[in-house]
Design an enzyme around this catalytic site. Structure first.
Site, PDB file in Angstrom:
ATOM      1  N   ASP A 286       0.858  -1.172   0.000  1.00 38.43           N
ATOM      2  CA  ASP A 286       0.000   0.000   0.000  1.00 38.43           C
ATOM      3  C   ASP A 286       0.908   1.240   0.000  1.00 38.43           C
ATOM      4  O   ASP A 286       2.133   1.140   0.145  1.00 38.43           O
ATOM      5  CB  ASP A 286      -0.974  -0.012   1.191  1.00 38.43           C
ATOM      6  CG  ASP A 286      -2.191   0.875   0.910  1.00 38.43           C
ATOM      7  OD1 ASP A 286      -2.144   1.686  -0.036  1.00 38.43           O
ATOM      8  OD2 ASP A 286      -3.203   0.763   1.640  1.00 38.43           O
TER       9      ASP A 286
HETATM   10  C1  BGC Z   1      -5.008   3.165   0.153  1.00 37.77           C
HETATM   11  C2  BGC Z   1      -5.205   2.121  -0.921  1.00 37.77           C
HETATM   12  C3  BGC Z   1      -5.060   2.729  -2.288  1.00 37.77           C
HETATM   13  C4  BGC Z   1      -3.719   3.405  -2.374  1.00 37.77           C
HETATM   14  C5  BGC Z   1      -3.427   4.027  -3.722  1.00 37.77           C
HETATM   15  C6  BGC Z   1      -3.763   3.976  -0.075  1.00 37.77           C
HETATM   16  O1  BGC Z   1      -3.698   5.054   0.786  1.00 37.77           O
HETATM   17  O2  BGC Z   1      -4.967   2.528   1.399  1.00 37.77           O
HETATM   18  O3  BGC Z   1      -6.445   1.508  -0.773  1.00 37.77           O
HETATM   19  O4  BGC Z   1      -5.209   1.754  -3.271  1.00 37.77           O
HETATM   20  O5  BGC Z   1      -3.648   4.432  -1.404  1.00 37.77           O
HETATM   21  O6  BGC Z   1      -4.187   5.140  -3.937  1.00 37.77           O
END
Ligand code: BGC
Length: 760
Positions: A286
């Site tokens: 993530d």
């Molecule tokens: C979130 C994810 C997301 C990623 C990319 C993160 O902060 O937890 O769910 O896919 O950002 O935007």
């Protein structure tokens, strides 16, 4: 001692089967292609493939200061996310293919979570439709639209089970149940990916692995500490379903799991996901999750990057840990080349499977972008499914549906907002194209009724809280005083025949880092609601929310409550469809709605305890309960009313005993006893009465959405095979234990008919 029926492999820790060493796919052509390419790559180019920077087109985290174009030309990037638009994506792909030494194409990712420009209801709402066919189609449409602009990889489905409505990201998942969650995970992966052949079939990313939905206190990113038995029985099924459906990628979660952050959790990523489940895609972190392990207290960037790689992480989203430190770690012997190569191979395989080596521009089509995005057919589909997601919680005296006549007042902070309609995580949305609720209601009634509007109140009195929760400019605060707004609303209300009160949360009250410590209606909105009720006019409350909210007072005092969540780009028309009875509501809750904050977490599939209450309505000394609250939620899992009524009768089982090779059929007659055609979601729950571990009081094991004309009856049948009776025992063996089981059939988890059978 019970005889145990085991199935499949026992849950041994199969780390040896899925170590980080390079294993080839077995697809000869792909292996040969990737081998050849890797033989030409420098270490720097290999590390580049593991690097996923964010563009600053769309902001979903701390902004990144890198010149992506230059990095791409230097071969230092494997993929890019958060860019919108075919032309921009085409140009960056051109740089990768024409200006980098080996011309390796990029993959382009985006959070296409519940639609692209045609926005479907938020995932929690979608799950309340229990309509897996429509949900699959929503993913399919999202893939068609996103791929036209060059997106070949979506960071969806989000499959984290959540039992705590304080957690803002409850909005992004499918609720509290692993069986339903698994069914939805499966169809979403299928919907996005199809056969991964066409230029509108994109790669899914199952997230957030794992247990992200169980943070302590419902506070985002917080600690998870859980028994493995609970993980396997109550949380893992949707991830496994996504893996089994062939999802091309998985994303790690931010949280620690039993002390080890998911991104460095070898047991989770390598032993469970790759070993036990035999999954062979690639794992992305993530956003900055590698660097966040510094704050988790696991060491400096070099240390945590090495830990992540060794645990089985392949791609580093934004943290620049792999690109920045793995060469040094290789020199110093912290990681080996085999571990780096294994990750590189998985990324290249994904690109190969997507067909990007054959045609790097495969997914980029300015023409399709013009003709296949936000089409009337897609919007029609979004509107239809939105009508299935609304949950009718109360409808005293059949106040709903309303007639299209007279004077209708639409009042509340959510009544006239366009940008809030799509809901959180709709990064590709174009809110200017969507209707406000007032517009939807006006369009629906035409000249048959007059529609008046007043805002009535802000979301909250706390301007700072409201600003925090409307970060992306999605709501305008009204600068008038509470009294002035209330007075205006009362005058509009008094001049009406019926009031539609549009209350609740703004879209960014839920979603990432939007946990709430109080999920009651904010005070100023409660004051507005009470004032509206005091006019004596009938009030229909539309509750906009990205999570279950507490509505104990409302359920006592407001005649009709329809939970409309955030219904996507077509929400306004869809709400009008239901409010005026073009469609009867059929949504059923997939998370329990609590009575109060203190009983959270409250969920239907709990254990019994040794001192269960005999009657939930009353306090019972020395029984498991509260002196000041019932245990049960206000509205249970599976609950939702319709404009008609359904009667369940004639439940029967095809046998009273079964062996592991038999199937028992459970059936029930469902009759539409009202005067309207409508859909009903028929649910089957099973309880394992005696186990070697304590077993939940009931677990969802089947559901069917059926349509019944007024007066019509259907016999609904479920098959019970031994597989439905299995669970992970204390030794994590997947077993069905002989003994007695109860089957329950009904229209919600609390309202069932039941019969018993025995597994021999
Ligand atoms: C979130 C994810 C997301 C990623 C990319 C993160 O902060 O937890 O769910 O896919 O950002 O935007």
């Amino acid at each position: 001692m019970k005889k145990i029926i085991r199935c499949g492999i026992g849950l041994l820790l199969l780390s040896s089967l899925a170590s980080c060493s390079q294993s080839k796919s077995g697809d000869g052509a792909m292996d040969a292609y990737v081998d050849k390419l890797m033989s030409q790559m420098t270490l720097e180019e290999k590390l580049g493939q593991l690097n996923l920077p964010a563009s600053d087109d769309i902001v979903t985290g701390q902004a990144q200061n890198s010149n992506i174009g230059q990095m791409v030309a230097a071969g230092k990037v494997g993929g890019v996310f958060n860019i919108k638009g075919a032309e921009k994506i085409r140009e960056l792909q051109r740089v990768a293919v024409e200006e980098s030494r080996l011309g390796i194409p990029l993959i382009f990712g985006m959070d296409v979570i519940h639609g692209y420009e045609t926005v479907f209801p938020i995932p929690l709402a979608l799950s309340c439709s229990w309509d897996t066919v429509a949900i699959k189609n929503s993913a399919r449409i999202a893939a068609i639209e996103a791929s036209a602009s060059g997106i070949c990889w979506t960071f969806s489905p989000m499959v984290d089970i959540c039992r705590d409505p304080r957690w803002g990201r409850a909005s992004e998942g499918s609720g509290e149940d692993p069986f339903l969650g698994a069914a939805i995970a499966r169809v979403m992966v299928e919907g996005y990916q199809g056969n991964l052949q066409e230029n509108n079939e994109i790669m899914a990313c199952v997230k957030h692995f794992a247990l992200y939905g169980a943070p302590e206190g419902g506070r985002d990113y917080n600690t998870v500490d859980m028994s493995r038995q609970r993980m396997f029985n109550e949380y893992f099924a949707p991830y496994k379903a996504g893996a089994d459906a062939g999802a091309g990628s998985f994303m790690t979660s931010f949280n620690t799991i039993d002390g080890i952050p998911a991104t460095a959790n070898k047991w989770l990523l390598t032993d469970v996901l790759r070993g036990m489940w035999g999954w062979n895609g690639f794992i992305v972190t993530d956003y900055t999750a590698i660097a966040e392990m510094i704050d988790h207290g696991l060491g400096d960037l070099q240390t945590v990057s090495a830990l992540a790689l060794k645990a089985g992480t392949d791609m580093d989203m934004v943290a620049d840990g792999f690109n920045g430190t793995l060469a040094k770690s290789l020199d110093e012997g912290l990681v080996n080349l085999g571990q780096i190569d294994a990750a590189v191979r998985r990324i290249l395989e994904a690109k190969y499977k997507l067909g990007l080596f054959e045609d790097p521009y495969k997914f980029i089509s300015p023409e399709r972008e013009k003709t296949e995005v936000y089409t009337s057919a897609h919007r029609e589909e979004a509107r239809k499914i939105a009508t299935e997601t609304f949950v009718l919680l109360k409808n005293e005296g059949n106040l709903l549906p309303l007639d299209k006549k007279g004077r209708i007042a639409v009042i509340g902070p959510l009544a006239n907002t366009r940008a809030n309609m799509p809901g959180t995580w709709s990064v590709a949305a174009d809110p200017n194209k969507y209707k406000t609720l007032v517009e939807g209601i006006r369009d629906a009634v035409g000249d048959k009724a007059t529609v008046t509007y007043a805002k009535g109140s802000n979301l909250t009195l706390d301007a700072e809280l409201e600003a925090n929760a409307t970060m992306f400019g999605r709501e305008m605060r009204d600068n008038r005083s509470e009294d002035v707004m209330l007075a205006e609303a009362l005058s509009v209300a008094r001049n009406s025949d019926v009031i539609i009160a549009a209350l609740g949360e703004s879209s960014e009250f839920s979603g990432e880092s939007s946990s709430r410590s109080d999920i009651n209606l904010p005070e100023t909105q409660m004051k507005l609601l009470k004032a509206l009720l005091s006019t004596g006019k009938p009030v229909v409350m539309l509750n906009f929310s990205g999570r279950p909210t507490i509505m104990s007072w409302e359920s006592e005092n407001v005649p009709a409550i329809l939970n409309v969540w955030f219904g996507g780009s077509e929400a306004a028309d869809a709400i009008a469809d239901v409010v005026f009875g073009e469609v009867s509501p059929s949504g059923k809750l997939t998370m329990s709605m609590p009575r109060n904050m203190g009983q959270i977490p409250v969920y239907y599939n709990h254990l019994n305890t040794g001192r269960p209450k005999t009657q939930d309505e009353k306090f019972e000394k020395f029984r498991s309960g509260y002196i000041d609250s019932q245990n049960s939620p206000l509205y249970p899992f599976g609950y939702g009313l319709s404009y008609t009524t359904f009667e369940y009768s004639d439940m029967a089982l095809s046998a009273e005993e079964m062996t592991e090779n038999d199937i028992i059929k459970a059936c029930v007659k469902v009759t539409n006893t009202g005067s309207r055609d409508a859909d009903e979601v028929v649910q089957m729950y099973i309880r394992d009465i005696v186990g070697s571990s304590s077993r939940p009081v009931k677990e969802l094991k089947g559901f069917q959405r059926i349509s019944l004309k007024a007066g019509e009856s259907k016999v609904v049948e479920f098959s019970i095979s031994v597989d439905l009776l299995k669970y992970y025992n204390y030794d994590l063996e997947y077993v069905a234990e002989p003994g007695e089981f109860t089957v329950m059939l009904g229209g919600d988890s609390d309202n069932v008919k039941s019969l018993n059978f025995t597994l021999k």
